[in-house]
Design a protein around this motif. Structure first.
Motif, PDB file in Angstrom:
ATOM      1  N   MET A  26       0.841  -1.195   0.000  1.00 21.55           N
ATOM      2  CA  MET A  26       0.000   0.000   0.000  1.00 21.55           C
ATOM      3  C   MET A  26       0.877   1.246   0.000  1.00 21.55           C
ATOM      4  N   ALA A  27       0.620   2.119  -0.959  1.00 16.60           N
ATOM      5  CA  ALA A  27       1.437   3.323  -1.089  1.00 16.60           C
ATOM      6  C   ALA A  27       1.232   4.242   0.107  1.00 16.60           C
ATOM      7  N   GLU A  28       2.315   4.821   0.562  1.00 12.04           N
ATOM      8  CA  GLU A  28       2.239   5.735   1.707  1.00 12.04           C
ATOM      9  C   GLU A  28       1.649   7.074   1.262  1.00 12.04           C
ATOM     10  N   GLN A  29       0.659   7.521   2.001  1.00 13.20           N
ATOM     11  CA  GLN A  29       0.016   8.790   1.689  1.00 13.20           C
ATOM     12  C   GLN A  29       0.608   9.894   2.554  1.00 13.20           C
ATOM     13  N   LYS A  30       0.939  10.990   1.922  1.00 11.57           N
ATOM     14  CA  LYS A  30       1.513  12.125   2.624  1.00 11.57           C
ATOM     15  C   LYS A  30       0.670  13.369   2.391  1.00 11.57           C
ATOM     16  N   LEU A  31       0.729  14.256   3.363  1.00 13.61           N
ATOM     17  CA  LEU A  31       0.024  15.523   3.226  1.00 13.61           C
ATOM     18  C   LEU A  31       0.746  16.405   2.214  1.00 13.61           C
ATOM     19  N   LYS A  32      -0.015  17.172   1.471  1.00 10.92           N
ATOM     20  CA  LYS A  32       0.547  18.053   0.467  1.00 10.92           C
ATOM     21  C   LYS A  32      -0.016  19.451   0.674  1.00 10.92           C
ATOM     22  N   ARG A  33       0.849  20.419   0.661  1.00 11.43           N
ATOM     23  CA  ARG A  33       0.419  21.798   0.843  1.00 11.43           C
ATOM     24  C   ARG A  33      -0.237  22.288  -0.428  1.00 11.43           C
ATOM     25  N   GLY A  34      -1.531  22.638  -0.324  1.00 14.02           N
ATOM     26  CA  GLY A  34      -2.275  23.078  -1.496  1.00 14.02           C
ATOM     27  C   GLY A  34      -2.483  24.570  -1.581  1.00 14.02           C
ATOM     28  N   LEU A  35      -2.209  25.287  -0.492  1.00 13.66           N
ATOM     29  CA  LEU A  35      -2.400  26.737  -0.476  1.00 13.66           C
ATOM     30  C   LEU A  35      -1.068  27.445  -0.693  1.00 13.66           C
ATOM     31  N   LYS A  36      -1.080  28.418  -1.575  1.00 11.52           N
ATOM     32  CA  LYS A  36       0.102  29.227  -1.818  1.00 11.52           C
ATOM     33  C   LYS A  36       0.094  30.443  -0.898  1.00 11.52           C
ATOM     34  N   ASN A  37       1.208  31.141  -0.876  1.00  8.11           N
ATOM     35  CA  ASN A  37       1.308  32.321  -0.010  1.00  8.11           C
ATOM     36  C   ASN A  37       0.279  33.384  -0.385  1.00  8.11           C
ATOM     37  N   ARG A  38       0.048  33.566  -1.672  1.00 10.62           N
ATOM     38  CA  ARG A  38      -0.935  34.566  -2.082  1.00 10.62           C
ATOM     39  C   ARG A  38      -2.342  34.173  -1.643  1.00 10.62           C
ATOM     40  N   HIS A  39      -2.626  32.871  -1.585  1.00 12.11           N
ATOM     41  CA  HIS A  39      -3.917  32.413  -1.074  1.00 12.11           C
ATOM     42  C   HIS A  39      -4.073  32.782   0.387  1.00 12.11           C
ATOM     43  N   LEU A  40      -3.049  32.488   1.185  1.00 13.93           N
ATOM     44  CA  LEU A  40      -3.103  32.782   2.614  1.00 13.93           C
ATOM     45  C   LEU A  40      -3.216  34.272   2.869  1.00 13.93           C
ATOM     46  N   GLN A  41      -2.490  35.063   2.111  1.00 15.26           N
ATOM     47  CA  GLN A  41      -2.514  36.505   2.308  1.00 15.26           C
ATOM     48  C   GLN A  41      -3.880  37.100   2.008  1.00 15.26           C
ATOM     49  N   MET A  42      -4.487  36.684   0.894  1.00 14.89           N
ATOM     50  CA  MET A  42      -5.789  37.238   0.534  1.00 14.89           C
ATOM     51  C   MET A  42      -6.897  36.683   1.416  1.00 14.89           C
ATOM     52  N   ILE A  43      -6.777  35.434   1.859  1.00 12.01           N
ATOM     53  CA  ILE A  43      -7.754  34.879   2.799  1.00 12.01           C
ATOM     54  C   ILE A  43      -7.712  35.658   4.106  1.00 12.01           C
ATOM     55  N   ALA A  44      -6.496  35.988   4.554  1.00 14.93           N
ATOM     56  CA  ALA A  44      -6.343  36.757   5.784  1.00 14.93           C
ATOM     57  C   ALA A  44      -6.967  38.141   5.642  1.00 14.93           C
ATOM     58  N   LEU A  45      -6.683  38.811   4.540  1.00 13.65           N
ATOM     59  CA  LEU A  45      -7.252  40.138   4.318  1.00 13.65           C
ATOM     60  C   LEU A  45      -8.770  40.071   4.158  1.00 13.65           C
ATOM     61  N   GLY A  46      -9.240  39.072   3.433  1.00 15.29           N
ATOM     62  CA  GLY A  46     -10.681  38.934   3.225  1.00 15.29           C
ATOM     63  C   GLY A  46     -11.425  38.588   4.494  1.00 15.29           C
ATOM     64  N   THR A  47     -10.789  37.805   5.373  1.00 16.80           N
ATOM     65  CA  THR A  47     -11.421  37.449   6.642  1.00 16.80           C
ATOM     66  C   THR A  47     -11.531  38.655   7.560  1.00 16.80           C
ATOM     67  N   ALA A  48     -10.540  39.526   7.508  1.00 13.92           N
ATOM     68  CA  ALA A  48     -10.550  40.715   8.355  1.00 13.92           C
ATOM     69  C   ALA A  48     -11.576  41.736   7.899  1.00 13.92           C
ATOM     70  N   VAL A  49     -12.085  41.580   6.690  1.00 17.19           N
ATOM     71  CA  VAL A  49     -13.075  42.517   6.144  1.00 17.19           C
ATOM     72  C   VAL A  49     -14.330  41.729   5.826  1.00 17.19           C
ATOM     73  N   GLY A  50     -15.415  42.050   6.494  1.00 20.72           N
ATOM     74  CA  GLY A  50     -16.640  41.291   6.251  1.00 20.72           C
ATOM     75  C   GLY A  50     -17.892  42.085   6.566  1.00 20.72           C
ATOM     76  N   THR A  51     -18.873  41.383   7.102  1.00 20.74           N
ATOM     77  CA  THR A  51     -20.164  41.979   7.385  1.00 20.74           C
ATOM     78  C   THR A  51     -20.074  43.134   8.374  1.00 20.74           C
ATOM     79  N   GLY A  52     -19.162  43.017   9.343  1.00 23.62           N
ATOM     80  CA  GLY A  52     -19.038  44.060  10.352  1.00 23.62           C
ATOM     81  C   GLY A  52     -18.721  45.409   9.751  1.00 23.62           C
TER      82      GLY A  52
END
Length: 219
Positions: free
Chosen positions: A1-27
């Motif tokens: 059985m092949a060993e399964q490993k975690l793979k990073r799917g988010l890039k730095n630009r994803h994290l940066q825009m998610i952070a900015l988008g989360t800080a700006v919302g309904t409030g």
């Protein structure tokens, strides 16, 4: 059985825009109406005071993260420096907070959609958006990051556009917005509802700062 490993799917630009988008919302988009109604022009002081307090909180959290970079965020530090129960309470309080915030976001979405589509029941709009958001979270991480990147970019672009448009309306005599600066002291003065109104506005102001801790990703 092949060993399964975690793979990073988010890039730095994803994290940066998610952070900015989360800080700006309904409030900010919807909650600002209640803060202005409570404080009037003094709402600027409410956001200034709230921003200073949040700055120091995030700065201290950032320093602890740099000194001891571990998983668990602030709940880990609460456990280490305060004890097991404060850490337990901080973690679950954060989880409950975002459940409530999610419901507030869906309610605001239903209100917005009902404004544009008068015959659409508010709960239907909220349900449709809930299904779409859930589906996005169930697909691959990279696809989720890409969708979040562009959606956050739309929010940030909208804020920049509103700042530019607001500045234009303030510094030009455009009808029906004449004498904009005089509105800061007219109609009841800078504190139309008194000091208490400004302090009452602090509640939705701090709500609008929710998610600001995600900006630590930008470091």
């Amino acid at each position: 059985m092949a060993e399964q490993k975690l793979k990073r799917g988010l890039k730095n630009r994803h994290l940066q825009m998610i952070a900015l988008g989360t800080a700006v919302g309904t409030g900010l988009f919807y909650g600002s109406t209640s803060t202005i109604a409570l404080a009037g022009p003094a709402v600027s002081l409410s956001y200034l005071i709230g921003g200073i307090i949040i700055f120091f909180i995030v700065r201290m959290l950032g320093e602890m993260s740099v000194e001891e970079p571990v998983s668990g965020s602030f709940s880990y530090y609460a456990t280490k420096y305060w004890g097991n129960f404060p850490g337990f309470l901080a973690g679950w309080n954060y989880w409950i907070l975002y459940i409530l915030v999610s419901m507030a976001e869906l309610t605001a979405i239903g209100i917005y959609l009902q404004y544009w589509f008068n015959d659409l029941p508010q709960w239907v709009g909220a349900l449709i958006c809930l299904i779409i958001i859930t589906a996005i979270n169930l697909i691959t991480v990279s696809a989720y990051g890409e969708i979040e990147f562009w959606m956050s970019l739309i929010k940030i672009s909208a804020i920049i556009f509103m700042i530019v448009l607001g500045s234009y309306l303030i510094f030009t005599d455009v009808r029906p917005f004449p004498e904009n600066f005089s509105n800061l002291w007219s109609h009841g003065g800078f504190f139309p509802n008194g000091f208490n109104g400004m302090m009452m506005a602090m509640v939705p102001v701090f709500f609008s700062f929710g998610g600001i801790d995600f900006l630590l990703y930008l470091g």
